[in-house]
Design an enzyme around this catalytic site. Structure first.
Site, PDB file in Angstrom:
ATOM      1  N   GLN A   5      20.294 102.451  96.186  1.00  0.00           N
ATOM      2  CA  GLN A   5      19.352 101.761  97.714  1.00  0.00           C
ATOM      3  C   GLN A   5      18.412 101.094  97.492  1.00  0.00           C
ATOM      4  OE1 GLN A   5      22.260 101.100  99.271  1.00  0.00           O
ATOM      5  NE2 GLN A   5      23.513 103.014  98.757  1.00  0.00           N
ATOM      6  N   HIS A  60      22.176 111.604  97.362  1.00  0.00           N
ATOM      7  CA  HIS A  60      23.763 111.725  96.938  1.00  0.00           C
ATOM      8  C   HIS A  60      23.897 112.080  96.134  1.00  0.00           C
ATOM      9  CE1 HIS A  60      26.935 109.070  95.866  1.00  0.00           C
ATOM     10  NE2 HIS A  60      27.009 107.990  96.368  1.00  0.00           N
ATOM     11  N   ASP A  88      15.994 108.319  91.811  1.00  0.00           N
ATOM     12  CA  ASP A  88      17.670 107.699  92.558  1.00  0.00           C
ATOM     13  C   ASP A  88      16.829 106.236  93.034  1.00  0.00           C
ATOM     14  OD1 ASP A  88      19.658 106.066  93.670  1.00  0.00           O
ATOM     15  OD2 ASP A  88      20.554 108.489  93.809  1.00  0.00           O
ATOM     16  N   LYS A 107      24.768  97.295  93.481  1.00  0.00           N
ATOM     17  CA  LYS A 107      24.641  97.918  95.161  1.00  0.00           C
ATOM     18  C   LYS A 107      23.082  95.779  95.523  1.00  0.00           C
ATOM     19  CE  LYS A 107      25.319 102.261  95.263  1.00  0.00           C
ATOM     20  NZ  LYS A 107      26.458 102.605  96.122  1.00  0.00           N
ATOM     21  N   CYS A 159      28.960 111.182 100.825  1.00  0.00           N
ATOM     22  CA  CYS A 159      28.707 111.663  99.371  1.00  0.00           C
ATOM     23  C   CYS A 159      27.107 112.789  99.743  1.00  0.00           C
ATOM     24  CB  CYS A 159      29.198 110.776  98.109  1.00  0.00           C
ATOM     25  SG  CYS A 159      30.109 109.561  97.854  1.00  0.00           S
TER      26      CYS A 159
HETATM   27  N1  PMP Z   1      22.893 107.371  94.267  1.00  0.00           N
HETATM   28  C1  PMP Z   1      22.653 106.853  96.165  1.00  0.00           C
HETATM   29  C2  PMP Z   1      21.596 106.810  96.575  1.00  0.00           C
HETATM   30  C3  PMP Z   1      23.500 105.629  96.069  1.00  0.00           C
HETATM   31  O1  PMP Z   1      23.557 105.202  97.323  1.00  0.00           O
HETATM   32  C4  PMP Z   1      25.009 105.519  95.311  1.00  0.00           C
HETATM   33  C5  PMP Z   1      26.017 105.070  95.695  1.00  0.00           C
HETATM   34  N2  PMP Z   1      26.840 104.960  97.336  1.00  0.00           N
HETATM   35  C6  PMP Z   1      24.814 106.086  93.985  1.00  0.00           C
HETATM   36  C7  PMP Z   1      23.886 107.083  93.959  1.00  0.00           C
HETATM   37  C8  PMP Z   1      26.095 106.691  93.123  1.00  0.00           C
HETATM   38  O2  PMP Z   1      25.839 105.008  92.819  1.00  0.00           O
HETATM   39  P1  PMP Z   1      26.778 104.776  92.078  1.00  0.00           P
HETATM   40  O3  PMP Z   1      28.351 105.120  92.426  1.00  0.00           O
HETATM   41  O4  PMP Z   1      26.997 103.770  91.385  1.00  0.00           O
HETATM   42  O5  PMP Z   1      27.119 105.296  90.236  1.00  0.00           O
END
Ligand code: PMP
Length: 409
Positions: free
Chosen positions: A204, A123, A201, A227, A365
């Site tokens: 998910q 991401h 990270d 999430k 993203c």
């Molecule tokens: N990493 C992953 C794999 C995600 O799916 C997301 C959220 N879509 C993020 C990071 C970013 O998370 P946040 O917007 O809550 O900071």
């Protein structure tokens, strides 16, 4: 063990019981944000009604209650991810802030010696911070490629680690586009053997089974409350104790300093040194309530149901001609992305919303992944959670089929 009554579980999420565009809402955008159970909403309201005051600062009763909730929440998170101590749990605004804290801290620490590798699955929030800190510090940044199916190419990763200055590897536990589950414990071992640090990270990956930082062996782990049934604006950075104590803080202010004079400041140890200012203590206690809820349903039961929902969805998508499912990773969890022949993903999502089905369309993203690895610009993504039903999956598939007919694809 008693079987879970999924009807009861679903009733904890009253938001799901509404109509959108005149039809029952089918919410399949859980990878972006999960819904919040009533008990978590209640925990937030209760705190504001009864206990609210700033933490750490004062000796009065309400402040002591707020502080106790915050530290209790830290203990709950510690247990949930099996960290060795609560000092290894830093509260942040979310995954993005957690990654930035580490990336900026390491860049401040190592300067031009800063070196990072991110996987092509990442991401943007676990990609851009490493790239940008490397650019600013005059350090190094590289991207680890994928196999055709959408797994991390381990041979290529190892050769990158052996050919570049040592630093940190940034890996997603679960990809937010392909759903690839990466074998982070093994990858961490490969990285450690070559003298690299590892940041995972797990944004998910928090609902699906157990996330155990000691079993993974990673140095840092990041995730977001929103999430995993918690509210927005709260997240976690786990870091190994020794590392967090040494990592230079990147935000300065109250509560993170031990002594301040005109010339210098002496910083607290972790976690406080990384939590400048008033923390989101209500978010933290709500996250702990969400963890309690998740554990009450049962993490394995949740994981198993989400796996079955996703399997039904994937089979249905593959049965529809003219739908191209992205990737075929060895293990997929949580999300599935696809394109539809002759239809723009945004049109698909807008039309599905007109029939009450919430899906995401866009770049997710993850542009390096989409454009470089799969040569697509945008995709449609569906991401069921355990409170979804199998009927909803069928409704969504039916809706997609009608949408495709409407778009002439
Ligand atoms: N990493 C992953 C794999 C995600 O799916 C997301 C959220 N879509 C993020 C990071 C970013 O998370 P946040 O917007 O809550 O900071």
């Amino acid at each position: 063990e008693r079987p879970v009554d999924w009807g009861d579980v679903r009733r904890c999420f009253p938001i799901l019981d509404q109509e959108v565009s005149g039809r029952p809402l089918v919410y399949l955008d859980n990878a972006a944000t999960t819904q919040v159970p009533e008990c978590v909403v209640g925990a937030i309201a209760e705190h504001y009604r009864r206990d609210n005051a700033n933490v750490h600062r004062s000796t009065h009763t309400l402040s002591a209650r707020s502080t106790a909730s915050l530290e209790q929440a830290r203990a709950t998170v510690r247990r949930f991810i099996n960290a060795e101590s609560a000092e290894e749990v830093v509260f942040t605004r979310g995954t993005t802030e957690s990654v930035n804290l580490v990336a900026a801290g390491l860049a401040a620490w190592h300067g031009a010696g800063f070196s990072a590798v991110a996987s092509a699955l990442e991401h943007h929030s676990n990609f851009v911070p490493w790239q940008q800190q490397a650019l600013r510090a005059g350090g190094s940044f590289a991207v680890a490629p994928l196999t055709e199916g959408g797994d991390l190419d381990e041979v290529a990763l190892v050769s990158l680690l052996e050919s570049r200055p040592r630093g940190i590897v940034a890996l997603a536990l679960v990809s937010n586009v392909l759903g690839t589950v990466s074998p982070v414990a093994r990858l961490t071992q490969l990285a450690h053997e070559r003298g690299w640090l590892v940041l995972v990270d797990a944004a998910q990956g928090m609902r699906h089974g157990t996330v155990d930082v000691q079993a993974m062996g990673c140095d840092f782990l990041c995730f977001s409350g929103h999430k995993m049934l918690g509210p927005t604006g709260i997240g976690v950075l786990y870091g190994r104790r020794g590392l967090l104590d040494e990592l230079p803080p990147t935000a300065f202010g109250g509560e993170m300093v031990e002594e301040v004079s005109g010339e210098r400041s002496l910083f607290e140890r972790a976690p406080l040194r990384h939590e400048a200012g008033t923390p989101n203590y209500v978010g933290a206690l709500a996250l702990a309530a969400a963890i309690d809820f998740l554990e009450g349903v049962g993490r394995e039961a949740v994981a198993e149901r989400e796996r079955r929902l996703l399997m039904r969805l994937e089979e249905g998508l593959r049965a529809l001609g003219r739908v191209r499912v992205l990737g075929a990773p060895r293990r997929r969890e949580g999300v599935i992305s696809f394109t539809v022949e002759n239809a723009h993903p945004l049109d698909v999502a807008v039309l599905m919303d007109k029939r009450g089905v919430a899906v995401r369309a866009g770049r997710q993203c993850a542009q390096p992944l989409l454009t470089e690895a799969y040569a697509v610009d945008r995709v449609v993504r569906m991401s069921p959670a355990f409170y979804n039903t199998f009927e909803e999956i069928d409704v969504a598939l039916d809706c997609l089929e009608r949408t495709m007919a409407l778009l002439g694809s």
